[in-house]
Design a protein around this motif. Sequence first.
Motif, PDB file in Angstrom:
ATOM      1  N   UNK A 135     -16.557   3.328 -53.070  1.00 56.64           N
ATOM      2  CA  UNK A 135     -17.014   2.111 -53.733  1.00 56.64           C
ATOM      3  C   UNK A 135     -15.803   1.213 -53.956  1.00 56.64           C
ATOM      4  N   UNK A 136     -15.730   0.134 -53.207  1.00 60.53           N
ATOM      5  CA  UNK A 136     -14.599  -0.789 -53.317  1.00 60.53           C
ATOM      6  C   UNK A 136     -15.039  -2.137 -53.879  1.00 60.53           C
ATOM      7  N   UNK A 137     -16.189  -2.167 -54.529  1.00 61.95           N
ATOM      8  CA  UNK A 137     -16.747  -3.417 -55.054  1.00 61.95           C
ATOM      9  C   UNK A 137     -15.800  -4.108 -56.033  1.00 61.95           C
ATOM     10  N   UNK A 138     -15.116  -3.357 -56.876  1.00 63.77           N
ATOM     11  CA  UNK A 138     -14.254  -3.955 -57.891  1.00 63.77           C
ATOM     12  C   UNK A 138     -12.787  -4.057 -57.456  1.00 63.77           C
ATOM     13  N   UNK A 139     -12.510  -3.757 -56.207  1.00 68.28           N
ATOM     14  CA  UNK A 139     -11.133  -3.811 -55.707  1.00 68.28           C
ATOM     15  C   UNK A 139     -10.905  -5.163 -55.040  1.00 68.28           C
ATOM     16  N   UNK A 140      -9.868  -5.872 -55.512  1.00 67.59           N
ATOM     17  CA  UNK A 140      -9.554  -7.174 -54.932  1.00 67.59           C
ATOM     18  C   UNK A 140      -8.906  -7.003 -53.563  1.00 67.59           C
ATOM     19  N   UNK A 141      -9.281  -7.844 -52.603  1.00 69.34           N
ATOM     20  CA  UNK A 141      -8.607  -7.792 -51.297  1.00 69.34           C
ATOM     21  C   UNK A 141      -7.142  -8.169 -51.452  1.00 69.34           C
TER      22      UNK A 141
END
Length: 97
Positions: free
Chosen positions: A47-53
């Motif tokens: 789950x990378x939804x809350x990870x900023x690019x």
Amino acid sequence: MPEMIDEKQVREVAELARLELTEDEVQQFAAQLSDILEYIEKLGELDTESVEPLAHSLLVKNVFREDAPGETLNREAALKNAPHSDGEHFCVPKVLE
């Protein structure tokens, strides 16, 4: 489950890259590439939804030097190691008709 890389695919890529591989290497690379695809599939489950690019894993800033004119080579020094020159220019093979 990711599609596995088979030995036929390894041989085709090796041929395109002009690589000569032994049968042991073909088997080894097929297994290693399949393992890589499996690992990437696992990463896709995160789950990378809350990870900023981000563009870089470290906090860095522009490290380039200032673009300022400096000393240049004279013609003789520039052409010194050229495989072919006419004394004033680099001579290269013609690529367009």
